[in-house]
Design a protein around this motif. Structure first.
Motif, short mmCIF file in Angstrom:
data_model
loop_
_atom_site.label_atom_id
_atom_site.label_comp_id
_atom_site.label_asym_id
_atom_site.label_seq_id
_atom_site.Cartn_x
_atom_site.Cartn_y
_atom_site.Cartn_z
N GLU A 17 0.83 -1.21 0.00
CA GLU A 17 0.00 0.00 0.00
C GLU A 17 0.87 1.26 0.00
O GLU A 17 0.54 2.25 -0.66
CB GLU A 17 -0.93 -0.01 1.22
CG GLU A 17 -2.04 -1.05 1.16
CD GLU A 17 -3.10 -0.75 0.11
OE1 GLU A 17 -3.12 0.38 -0.43
OE2 GLU A 17 -3.90 -1.66 -0.19
N LEU A 20 1.92 1.99 -3.53
CA LEU A 20 0.91 2.06 -4.58
C LEU A 20 1.02 3.33 -5.41
O LEU A 20 0.89 3.28 -6.65
CB LEU A 20 -0.50 1.95 -3.97
CG LEU A 20 -1.65 1.97 -4.99
CD1 LEU A 20 -1.51 0.84 -6.01
CD2 LEU A 20 -2.99 1.87 -4.28
N VAL A 24 1.43 3.17 -9.40
CA VAL A 24 0.45 3.73 -10.34
C VAL A 24 1.15 4.68 -11.31
O VAL A 24 0.89 4.66 -12.53
CB VAL A 24 -0.67 4.45 -9.58
CG1 VAL A 24 -1.53 5.30 -10.53
CG2 VAL A 24 -1.55 3.44 -8.85
N SER A 118 0.56 -2.96 -16.08
CA SER A 118 0.35 -3.18 -14.64
C SER A 118 1.21 -4.34 -14.14
O SER A 118 1.70 -4.31 -13.00
CB SER A 118 -1.13 -3.45 -14.34
OG SER A 118 -1.59 -4.62 -14.99
N GLU A 368 -14.19 -0.32 -10.00
CA GLU A 368 -15.26 -0.17 -9.02
C GLU A 368 -16.55 0.27 -9.71
O GLU A 368 -16.57 1.15 -10.56
CB GLU A 368 -14.86 0.87 -7.97
CG GLU A 368 -15.87 1.01 -6.83
CD GLU A 368 -15.40 1.98 -5.76
OE1 GLU A 368 -16.03 2.02 -4.69
OE2 GLU A 368 -14.39 2.68 -6.00
N ASP A 386 -8.97 -1.38 -12.38
CA ASP A 386 -8.91 -0.63 -11.13
C ASP A 386 -7.47 -0.71 -10.63
O ASP A 386 -7.00 -1.78 -10.22
CB ASP A 386 -9.87 -1.23 -10.09
CG ASP A 386 -10.05 -0.35 -8.87
OD1 ASP A 386 -9.05 0.28 -8.46
OD2 ASP A 386 -11.17 -0.30 -8.32
N GLU A 387 -6.77 0.41 -10.67
CA GLU A 387 -5.34 0.41 -10.37
C GLU A 387 -5.03 0.03 -8.93
O GLU A 387 -3.90 -0.36 -8.62
CB GLU A 387 -4.74 1.78 -10.69
CG GLU A 387 -4.73 2.10 -12.18
CD GLU A 387 -4.20 3.48 -12.47
OE1 GLU A 387 -3.33 3.62 -13.33
OE2 GLU A 387 -4.68 4.44 -11.82
N ARG A 388 -6.01 0.12 -8.03
CA ARG A 388 -5.76 -0.25 -6.64
C ARG A 388 -5.37 -1.72 -6.51
O ARG A 388 -4.74 -2.11 -5.52
CB ARG A 388 -6.99 0.04 -5.80
CG ARG A 388 -7.33 1.52 -5.67
CD ARG A 388 -8.64 1.71 -4.93
NE ARG A 388 -9.74 1.04 -5.62
CZ ARG A 388 -10.95 0.85 -5.09
NH1 ARG A 388 -11.20 1.26 -3.86
NH2 ARG A 388 -11.89 0.24 -5.79
N ALA A 391 -1.64 -2.97 -5.58
CA ALA A 391 -1.11 -3.17 -4.22
C ALA A 391 -1.23 -4.63 -3.82
O ALA A 391 -0.31 -5.22 -3.24
CB ALA A 391 -1.84 -2.27 -3.23
N LYS A 392 -2.37 -5.24 -4.12
CA LYS A 392 -2.52 -6.66 -3.79
C LYS A 392 -1.57 -7.50 -4.63
O LYS A 392 -1.00 -8.49 -4.13
CB LYS A 392 -3.96 -7.12 -4.02
CG LYS A 392 -4.13 -8.62 -3.72
CD LYS A 392 -5.56 -9.05 -3.65
CE LYS A 392 -5.65 -10.55 -3.36
NZ LYS A 392 -7.03 -11.01 -3.19
#
Length: 410
Positions: A17, A20, A24, A118, A368, A386-388, A391-392
């Protein structure tokens, strides 16, 4: 420090996180300048800049602009423990982007429509996170930044260049985003995940002439049509449904455009997909036999050839179990979604998995508020993520690497 998932997964999540924002930014920079094929110098330069100053050993080969970065354990002499490979692909597709993103492709006719931007950014993030804990790593991590996945055999070129020979990895893992899977879901399966993929060609040669007098000619067009139907009949009646094949003829070229001329030749082009080497071999033999035999039966001649492509992407069940344990530790049981059946797409990470045990998994990246089932898919000009999720992806890379280095496949 213990590297058991239950002890360290929260740490990897926190590290990911924290990374991130820069991940990004890197992904968007790569997205804006997509490159195709085996030579992606701008992308390689961005990776090197992002990894500058880290305790990594870099290696490059003559065939591609692919990059190997090696993180060796500190303070160990002699036996350096296990070696694990993490792979991210780099290349884009020859497509005109239509997403409307503020960081959309600036190069006409090129787009990162398969998520490789990504993948690269997540692998850079994982390298940063793992380098920050280099003192406690029980083995070596090899980061494989690979161009030429989209039909150019980039992984095979890097293997042939000897880039993975020393240290030779004991296992290999890769992640692939999907906009058609729920955000955060990790999806894979034991055994065949993706199909072999190769291109089939045929040229049927008859004798052209006036279309009003077909009996004086040898018309290759109905012969070609008969061949197409015979190939489908062969699959339906001779290939076991539990070990399938797909053969799609996608192009038929013949004639000059005139309505009254029978052409001399017809050319067929298509793709062949299988899930085992046995069925692959059967289909190779059948393609030649059917094309050449039907043409000969009508007094024509034919050439048939196959451009050998990617082998089956074969996941090792032990590696899949490692993915499951890491996923559950990161996000709970609901995040783990076993895939019921293989996909018939191809993937050149298969070349790596022929050399060492390992696995690839998909990670859901549906934006989302969208419906994964109806989102623009991979290889679509409107594809977004979804670029978040990156982190995962970083945390999962780290958990897989350290988990394998600590325990292997136990």
């Amino acid at each position: 420090m213990s590297l058991d998932y239950t002890d360290t997964v929260a740490d990897w999540t926190d590290s990911a996180e924290a990374l991130l924002g820069e991940t990004v930014a890197l992904r968007r920079a790569i997205h804006a300048e997509p490159e195709i094929g085996l030579h992606c110098p701008m992308t390689t330069a961005k990776i090197k800049a992002a990894l500058a100053g880290l305790p990594l050993e870099f290696r490059e080969g003559p065939s591609t602009t692919g990059l190997i970065a090696i993180l060796r354990p500190k303070g160990r002499a002699g036996d350096n423990g296990r070696t694990v490979l993490l792979r991210g692909d780099m290349d884009a597709l020859p497509m005109q982007e239509e997403t409307g993103l503020t960081f959309a492709s600036t190069i006409p006719g090129r787009m990162h429509a398969c998520g490789h931007d990504s993948h690269t950014a997540m692998l850079v993030g994982a390298a940063k996170a793992l380098c920050a804990r280099a003192d406690s790593l029980p083995g070596t991590v090899v980061f494989m930044f690979q161009p030429g996945e989209e039909g150019y055999h980039g992984a095979k070129h890097m293997l042939d260049d000897g880039l993975l020979a020393d240290p030779a990895p004991d296992a290999a893992f890769a992640l692939h985003i999907s906009p058609n899977m729920p955000m955060g879901a990790v999806v894979t399966r034991n055994g065949p995940l993706l199909a072999s993929a190769e291109t089939v060609h045929a040229r049927i040669t008859g004798r052209g002439g006036h279309a009003a007098m077909p009996h004086e000619n040898i018309d290759p067009t109905p012969i070609a049509c008969e061949i197409v139907l015979a190939l489908q009949t062969f699959i339906a009646r001779r290939i076991a449904v539990h070990d399938p094949a797909v053969l799609s003829i996608t192009s038929i070229k013949a004639g000059s455009g005139a309505h009254n001329i029978i052409p001399d030749t017809v050319e067929l082009l298509g793709t062949l997909r299988t899930l085992s080497e046995d069925t692959r071999a059967i289909m190779h033999q059948a393609f030649h036999r059917i094309v050449e035999g039907i043409a000969a039966a009508h007094g024509a001649s034919a050439e048939a050839w196959i451009d050998t492509g990617y082998p089956v992407t074969q996941n090792d069940p032990r590696a899949v179990e490692l993915f499951r344990r890491a996923t559950v530790a990161l996000d709970g049981e609901d995040a783990w979604q076993p895939m019921r059946a293989p996909m018939m797409g191809g993937e050149d990470f298969a070349f790596v998995l022929r050399e060492m045990p390992g696995a690839m998994a998909f990670i859901g990246a549906a934006p989302e508020g969208t419906d994964p089932a109806t989102n623009p898919p991979l290889h679509n000009t409107h594809m977004t993520i979804d670029e978040r999720i990156m982190a995962k992806g970083i945390a999962l890379h780290c958990a897989m690497a350290t988990g394998f280095l600590e325990r292997g496949f136990d």
